[in-house]
Design an enzyme around this catalytic site. Structure first.
Site, PDB file in Angstrom:
ATOM      1  N   TRP A 105     -38.601 -68.339  49.144  1.00  0.00           N
ATOM      2  CA  TRP A 105     -37.751 -67.310  49.638  1.00  0.00           C
ATOM      3  C   TRP A 105     -36.965 -66.694  48.054  1.00  0.00           C
ATOM      4  CZ3 TRP A 105     -38.457 -65.695  53.971  1.00  0.00           C
ATOM      5  CH2 TRP A 105     -39.163 -66.449  55.240  1.00  0.00           C
ATOM      6  N   ASP A 174     -28.530 -67.135  48.401  1.00  0.00           N
ATOM      7  CA  ASP A 174     -29.022 -67.206  49.765  1.00  0.00           C
ATOM      8  C   ASP A 174     -28.769 -68.654  50.307  1.00  0.00           C
ATOM      9  OD1 ASP A 174     -30.542 -67.529  51.911  1.00  0.00           O
ATOM     10  OD2 ASP A 174     -32.399 -66.998  51.070  1.00  0.00           O
ATOM     11  N   LYS A 198     -30.554 -71.132  61.233  1.00  0.00           N
ATOM     12  CA  LYS A 198     -30.717 -72.406  60.768  1.00  0.00           C
ATOM     13  C   LYS A 198     -29.579 -73.340  61.388  1.00  0.00           C
ATOM     14  CE  LYS A 198     -34.650 -71.468  58.618  1.00  0.00           C
ATOM     15  NZ  LYS A 198     -34.747 -70.306  58.849  1.00  0.00           N
TER      16      LYS A 198
HETATM   17  N1  PMP Z   1     -34.084 -67.389  53.295  1.00  0.00           N
HETATM   18  C1  PMP Z   1     -34.186 -68.402  53.427  1.00  0.00           C
HETATM   19  C2  PMP Z   1     -33.934 -69.658  52.848  1.00  0.00           C
HETATM   20  C3  PMP Z   1     -35.054 -68.715  54.664  1.00  0.00           C
HETATM   21  O1  PMP Z   1     -35.204 -69.943  55.220  1.00  0.00           O
HETATM   22  C4  PMP Z   1     -35.379 -67.557  55.276  1.00  0.00           C
HETATM   23  C5  PMP Z   1     -36.136 -67.657  56.673  1.00  0.00           C
HETATM   24  N2  PMP Z   1     -36.652 -68.921  57.146  1.00  0.00           N
HETATM   25  C6  PMP Z   1     -35.062 -66.488  54.957  1.00  0.00           C
HETATM   26  C7  PMP Z   1     -34.393 -66.260  53.660  1.00  0.00           C
HETATM   27  C8  PMP Z   1     -35.519 -65.102  55.693  1.00  0.00           C
HETATM   28  O2  PMP Z   1     -34.831 -64.810  56.869  1.00  0.00           O
HETATM   29  P1  PMP Z   1     -35.053 -63.926  58.025  1.00  0.00           P
HETATM   30  O3  PMP Z   1     -36.333 -64.660  58.551  1.00  0.00           O
HETATM   31  O4  PMP Z   1     -34.027 -64.000  58.847  1.00  0.00           O
HETATM   32  O5  PMP Z   1     -35.701 -62.708  57.334  1.00  0.00           O
END
Ligand code: PMP
Length: 346
Positions: A105, A174, A198
């Site tokens: 990520w 994040d 989450k």
């Molecule tokens: N950052 C993290 C740490 C994630 O776990 C995720 C999605 N699993 C995201 C960003 C991306 O999020 P989204 O699918 O809501 O765009």
């Protein structure tokens, strides 16, 4: 430890069931108004109450200082990969940012930021995402507008157990997959964002907590809906916000508050993750977690079965057996990658 008689009926999932039953109860008629939150105008007094009480709960649970704005946005964590550079790169003339890349990520976020400015990865490139690079090796750039990291790498199971010490620089984080899983000192950050799906609700809404003095320097190419100053100035209703997701978040936050707040969530998460790590550690190499011990996530535990790369036949048997016990969402495909609503709680 998985028993045949384990059943996942709603009444045996107290955290999920309380929130979901409450939402079910109010689905057709929210507090006697005769309409559902799904039907409400986002500019109505009733929705404004929901929005404000959700924000207040979040402020209370995380002790968010007054000089921080709380915004609820659409677009998920991925939209924030663009929103962060678009809003913060302009803090300094160099238009550059430092990134700590510890997994899938933060790697995606760094790639997205490259579209708008210069990105400096502060540490030597990692061969695999199984640890947090030693802070002594980080080379921060003096001209960087901010330093970015992901506090819990969901796919890789790598979690920071410390807040990076970056002195006076602006820290952006994040926290999508460990938000409210433990207390956090918000005052150490310039910006925090977290998708709700989450730990604090369902998909559709992303929380942004941003220090007020960082607002107002968005790049001219920043889409208006991602401009924090505009969204904060309009109490998150510059455009239509994800009303129902915000309402669900409010219910989850209330549940967290009634169940001991962030400190209690931390205790639960330590207990839950220890159960699995102990099993892995005591399995004589049958279960293998690739992540170094001090960077292991309490939220997401990746593991392989049989050997470091996974024995295909054993892993298939594991998934089949687990699905039979109702312990695992078989369709999620890979061990350790199943994210569930309310994963902060048992
Ligand atoms: N950052 C993290 C740490 C994630 O776990 C995720 C999605 N699993 C995201 C960003 C991306 O999020 P989204 O699918 O809501 O765009």
């Amino acid at each position: 430890r998985l028993t045949e008689d384990t059943d996942h009926r709603a009444e045996e999932r107290p955290s999920a069931s309380q929130v979901l039953l409450e939402a079910q109860k109010e689905l057709l008629d929210y507090k006697g108004l005769g309409i559902s939150v799904l039907e409400m105008s986002h500019r109505s007094a009733d929705f404004t109450k929901i929005l404000n009480s959700t924000e207040n709960l979040l402020r209370e649970l995380l002790y968010i200082p007054e000089n921080y704005k709380v915004i609820f946005l659409q677009g998920g964590g991925s939209a924030q990969f663009s929103a962060v550079p678009l809003n913060l790169l302009g803090l300094k003339e160099e238009r550059c940012a430092d990134y700590i890349v510890t997994g899938a990520w933060s790697a995606k976020a760094a790639k997205e930021a490259e579209k708008y400015g210069k990105v400096n990865i502060v540490h030597p490139k990692l061969d695999s995402y199984t640890k947090i690079p030693d802070p002594n090796t980080w080379k921060l750039s003096p001209g960087a507008s901010y330093v970015y990291y992901c506090s819990n790498e969901t796919v890789n199971g790598v979690e920071f157990d410390f807040i990076p010490d970056i002195k006076e620089a602006v820290l952006a984080c994040d926290m999508s997959s460990n938000f409210l899983s433990k207390p956090v000192d918000v005052s150490k950050f310039g910006l925090i964002f977290a998708g709700a799906q989450k730990n604090i609700g369902c998909a559709g809404v992303t929380v942004v907590i941003v220090r007020e003095d960082l607002l107002g320097v968005a790049l001219k190419e920043c889409p208006v809906v991602l401009d924090y100053k505009i969204q904060a100035g309009n109490n998150s209703i510059y455009n239509t916000p994800p009303c129902f997701s915000i309402y669900i978040m409010g219910l989850v936050l209330e549940w967290i508050k009634n169940n001991g707040s962030a400190k209690a969530m931390e205790k639960l998460n330590i207990t839950k993750s220890k159960l699995i790590y102990d099993l892995i550690n005591e399995s004589n190499g049958f279960y293998v977690c690739p992540v170094e011990v001090k960077s292991r996530s309490r939220m997401n535990i990746p593991f392989r079965i049989g050997n470091n790369n996974g024995d295909a036949a054993l892993e298939k048997t594991f998934l089949d057996e687990a699905a039979k016990l109702g312990q695992f969402c078989k369709d999620s495909g890979k061990a350790g990658r199943h994210a569930s609503l309310l994963s902060a709680v048992p």
